[in-house]
Design a protein around this motif. Structure first.
Motif, mmCIF file in Angstrom:
data_model
loop_
_atom_site.group_PDB
_atom_site.id
_atom_site.type_symbol
_atom_site.label_atom_id
_atom_site.label_comp_id
_atom_site.label_asym_id
_atom_site.label_seq_id
_atom_site.Cartn_x
_atom_site.Cartn_y
_atom_site.Cartn_z
ATOM 1 N N GLU A 1 90.384 45.392 12.094
ATOM 2 C CA GLU A 1 91.337 45.699 13.167
ATOM 3 C C GLU A 1 91.977 47.064 12.960
ATOM 4 O OE1 GLU A 1 95.136 43.701 15.498
ATOM 5 O OE2 GLU A 1 93.809 42.482 14.260
ATOM 6 N N VAL A 2 92.357 47.366 11.717
ATOM 7 C CA VAL A 2 92.982 48.660 11.413
ATOM 8 C C VAL A 2 91.984 49.793 11.637
ATOM 9 C CG1 VAL A 2 93.865 50.086 9.522
ATOM 10 C CG2 VAL A 2 94.759 47.782 9.864
ATOM 11 N N ARG A 3 90.756 49.597 11.164
ATOM 12 C CA ARG A 3 89.724 50.628 11.331
ATOM 13 C C ARG A 3 89.429 50.878 12.806
ATOM 14 N NH1 ARG A 3 86.524 54.078 7.877
ATOM 15 N NH2 ARG A 3 85.036 55.025 9.285
ATOM 16 N N ASP A 4 89.309 49.804 13.584
ATOM 17 C CA ASP A 4 89.030 49.958 15.019
ATOM 18 C C ASP A 4 90.161 50.713 15.713
ATOM 19 O OD1 ASP A 4 86.656 48.629 14.704
ATOM 20 O OD2 ASP A 4 87.345 46.725 15.558
ATOM 21 N N THR A 5 91.401 50.344 15.380
ATOM 22 C CA THR A 5 92.564 51.039 15.957
ATOM 23 C C THR A 5 92.509 52.526 15.638
ATOM 24 O OG1 THR A 5 93.993 49.091 15.837
ATOM 25 C CG2 THR A 5 95.089 51.233 15.900
ATOM 26 N N TYR A 6 92.236 52.824 14.382
ATOM 27 C CA TYR A 6 92.226 54.216 13.930
ATOM 28 C C TYR A 6 91.123 55.001 14.646
ATOM 29 C CZ TYR A 6 93.645 57.796 10.583
ATOM 30 O OH TYR A 6 94.176 58.922 10.005
ATOM 31 N N GLN A 7 89.924 54.452 14.629
ATOM 32 C CA GLN A 7 88.777 55.191 15.163
ATOM 33 C C GLN A 7 88.852 55.360 16.678
ATOM 34 O OE1 GLN A 7 85.263 54.444 13.001
ATOM 35 N NE2 GLN A 7 83.867 54.923 14.686
ATOM 36 N N LEU A 8 89.324 54.343 17.375
ATOM 37 C CA LEU A 8 89.383 54.401 18.835
ATOM 38 C C LEU A 8 90.419 55.405 19.336
ATOM 39 C CD1 LEU A 8 89.036 50.604 19.721
ATOM 40 C CD2 LEU A 8 87.378 52.412 20.238
ATOM 41 N N ASN A 9 91.399 55.737 18.484
ATOM 42 C CA ASN A 9 92.458 56.657 18.913
ATOM 43 C C ASN A 9 92.288 58.071 18.364
ATOM 44 O OD1 ASN A 9 94.713 55.097 20.472
ATOM 45 N ND2 ASN A 9 94.001 53.719 18.863
ATOM 46 N N LEU A 10 91.186 58.303 17.687
ATOM 47 C CA LEU A 10 90.885 59.646 17.207
ATOM 48 C C LEU A 10 90.188 60.461 18.288
ATOM 49 C CD1 LEU A 10 89.390 59.485 13.585
ATOM 50 C CD2 LEU A 10 91.477 60.614 14.306
ATOM 51 N N PRO A 11 90.487 61.749 18.388
ATOM 52 C CA PRO A 11 89.654 62.612 19.229
ATOM 53 C C PRO A 11 88.222 62.577 18.693
ATOM 54 C CG PRO A 11 91.659 63.754 18.521
ATOM 55 C CD PRO A 11 91.590 62.487 17.746
ATOM 56 N N LYS A 12 87.244 62.569 19.583
ATOM 57 C CA LYS A 12 85.847 62.425 19.156
ATOM 58 C C LYS A 12 85.425 63.402 18.054
ATOM 59 C CE LYS A 12 83.810 60.090 23.129
ATOM 60 N NZ LYS A 12 82.797 60.142 24.212
ATOM 61 N N PRO A 13 85.847 64.681 18.119
ATOM 62 C CA PRO A 13 85.430 65.620 17.054
ATOM 63 C C PRO A 13 85.948 65.226 15.663
ATOM 64 C CG PRO A 13 86.246 66.818 18.964
ATOM 65 C CD PRO A 13 86.603 65.383 19.173
ATOM 66 N N ASP A 14 87.041 64.433 15.611
ATOM 67 C CA ASP A 14 87.636 64.085 14.316
ATOM 68 C C ASP A 14 87.071 62.801 13.714
ATOM 69 O OD1 ASP A 14 89.136 66.329 14.557
ATOM 70 O OD2 ASP A 14 91.091 65.341 14.525
ATOM 71 N N VAL A 15 86.272 62.059 14.473
ATOM 72 C CA VAL A 15 85.709 60.811 13.950
ATOM 73 C C VAL A 15 84.873 61.079 12.698
ATOM 74 C CG1 VAL A 15 84.127 58.897 14.446
ATOM 75 C CG2 VAL A 15 85.767 59.641 16.177
ATOM 76 N N LYS A 16 84.216 62.228 12.678
ATOM 77 C CA LYS A 16 83.365 62.584 11.527
ATOM 78 C C LYS A 16 84.172 62.775 10.244
ATOM 79 C CE LYS A 16 83.373 67.604 12.472
ATOM 80 N NZ LYS A 16 84.208 67.562 13.701
ATOM 81 N N PHE A 17 85.487 62.918 10.364
ATOM 82 C CA PHE A 17 86.324 63.123 9.183
ATOM 83 C C PHE A 17 86.599 61.826 8.420
ATOM 84 C CE2 PHE A 17 88.434 66.938 11.497
ATOM 85 C CZ PHE A 17 87.375 67.764 11.110
ATOM 86 N N LEU A 18 86.332 60.679 9.037
ATOM 87 C CA LEU A 18 86.636 59.409 8.394
ATOM 88 C C LEU A 18 85.575 59.034 7.363
ATOM 89 C CD1 LEU A 18 87.853 57.137 11.345
ATOM 90 C CD2 LEU A 18 89.190 58.646 9.874
ATOM 91 N N PRO A 19 85.992 58.423 6.248
ATOM 92 C CA PRO A 19 85.002 57.908 5.289
ATOM 93 C C PRO A 19 84.267 56.720 5.908
ATOM 94 C CG PRO A 19 87.222 57.225 4.672
ATOM 95 C CD PRO A 19 87.383 58.178 5.827
ATOM 96 N N PRO A 20 83.108 56.334 5.361
ATOM 97 C CA PRO A 20 82.372 55.195 5.915
ATOM 98 C C PRO A 20 83.238 53.934 5.928
ATOM 99 C CG PRO A 20 81.048 56.358 4.283
ATOM 100 C CD PRO A 20 82.430 56.929 4.204
ATOM 101 N N PRO A 21 83.051 53.066 6.923
ATOM 102 C CA PRO A 21 83.872 51.846 6.997
ATOM 103 C C PRO A 21 83.549 50.872 5.881
ATOM 104 C CG PRO A 21 82.145 51.799 8.659
ATOM 105 C CD PRO A 21 82.101 53.156 8.040
ATOM 106 N N LEU A 22 84.559 50.103 5.467
ATOM 107 C CA LEU A 22 84.345 49.020 4.509
ATOM 108 C C LEU A 22 83.934 47.773 5.276
ATOM 109 C CD1 LEU A 22 87.485 49.429 2.231
ATOM 110 C CD2 LEU A 22 85.158 50.080 1.673
ATOM 111 N N THR A 23 82.912 47.095 4.793
ATOM 112 C CA THR A 23 82.463 45.855 5.443
ATOM 113 C C THR A 23 82.260 44.792 4.377
ATOM 114 O OG1 THR A 23 80.096 46.321 5.226
ATOM 115 C CG2 THR A 23 81.224 47.232 7.164
ATOM 116 N N GLU A 24 82.013 43.584 4.844
ATOM 117 C CA GLU A 24 81.779 42.469 3.925
ATOM 118 C C GLU A 24 80.530 42.711 3.080
ATOM 119 O OE1 GLU A 24 82.346 37.646 4.310
ATOM 120 O OE2 GLU A 24 82.032 38.864 6.104
#
Length: 319
Positions: free
Chosen positions: A199-222
């Motif tokens: 939920e936190v990751r989705d919130t963060y990524q959905l509210n980033l300007p598209k050019p800045d999405v590449k700045f995020l580290p890979p998501p943590l998953t199960e």
């Protein structure tokens, strides 16, 4: 707010002592000492109108309160700093981000989401791509750590058993290397943590300007057990470090002197179990993994490697 005069030599010398002491209070969650030091800094800075410098000290005070689990005091403090500082400034961004963490710790995801979005907007004011990347990485990783920590908290569960935790830790030490212990920790991260992470990751990524999405580290998953274990370990260091690395604690004094009694008497397991229980963490394998890592590293390496990091990038850090 008018620009204050330059700090006097007396003020500069006093702050060189007081501010580092206050920052150390965040690590140890020593709220009483933080209040005392902040009061001294206020007497030093307020008469000359150095309000911005004072607000930075107050952010450290309220972060100490957050780590000491005085969440209401911390929330009111961060709200006050946000009102007194300009949006887009480092101070405002720090207070906004830490206030989001306060609400996350209360499992108030709606309010946390609002503040995360506001923090993202503030980061967007930074012109340098490299600087924005640094801030995004540090904030999303801290939010993910807090998500894991919140998901680990269980109310009404049976408390951790020191003997059981200690025995599991011994089993891990004897049969696993560091990465394998972290994988075991990753496996023990509960579904609640995974859900909050998403939920936190989705919130963060959905509210980033598209050019800045590449700045995020890979998501943590199960599925990413090692990375999940590393982040869980990073989250838990805020709890474990205080338990065994506080220079004033009996555990640290004995451990740093190389006394075997630390191991014989289950001092490390006892300290970690006590601190985890205060956070309502009752997962045996999580606690055992933390104990195993502490013993494998040894006091000097563990306390240096696992020291809790601050949320904000230090001004001395290079972009």
């Amino acid at each position: 707010m008018p620009k204050p005069p330059p700090l006097t030599k007396y003020q500069t010398n006093k702050l060189a002592v007081l501010e580092p002491r206050l920052k150390l209070c965040v690590r140890s969650a020593n709220l009483d000492l933080a209040k005392q030091i902040t009061a001294e800094i206020q007497l030093l800075l307020r008469p000359t109108g150095h309000e911005v410098r004072l607000l930075q000290s107050k952010n450290w005070l309220f972060e100490t309160a957050m780590e000491a689990n005085s969440i209401l005091f911390a929330k009111l403090g961060f709200e006050g700093v946000m009102k007194k500082s300009s949006e887009g400034t480092r101070l405002n961004l720090e207070a906004t981000s830490l206030l989001a963490i306060c609400y996350l710790r209360e499992k108030n995801l709606i309010k946390a989401r609002e503040l995360i979005i506001k923090a993202i907007r503030n980061i967007g004011n930074i012109k340098s791509d490299e600087r924005r990347k640094q801030f995004h990485k540090r904030l999303i990783e801290r939010l993910e750590e807090e998500s894991i920590l919140v998901g680990l908290q269980t109310e009404g569960e049976a408390p951790l058993d020191i003997s059981k935790v200690n025995q599991e830790a011994i089993n891990l030490i004897m049969s696993k290397n560091e990465d394998q212990i972290l994988i075991e920790m990753g496996k023990a991260v509960p579904k609640d943590s995974i859900d909050i992470l998403k939920e936190v990751r989705d919130t963060y990524q959905l509210n980033l300007p598209k050019p800045d999405v590449k700045f995020l580290p890979p998501p943590l998953t199960e599925e990413t057990k090692l990375e999940l274990g590393k982040r869980a370990s990073s989250a838990l260091k805020r709890v474990a470090w205080r338990a065994i690395c506080n220079p004033e604690s009996e555990v640290y004094k004995a451990w740093s002197q190389g006394l075997s009694v630390v191991y014989d008497k289950k001092y490390i397991a006892g300290a970690i179990v006590t601190s985890f229980s205060s956070f309502s963490i009752s997962a045996t394998m999580i606690a055992a993994s933390a104990v195993a890592l502490a013993i494998k590293f040894g006091v000097e390496v563990f306390c240096e490697t696992f020291v809790p990091s601050g949320l904000m990038i230090d001004k001395k850090e290079k972009p």
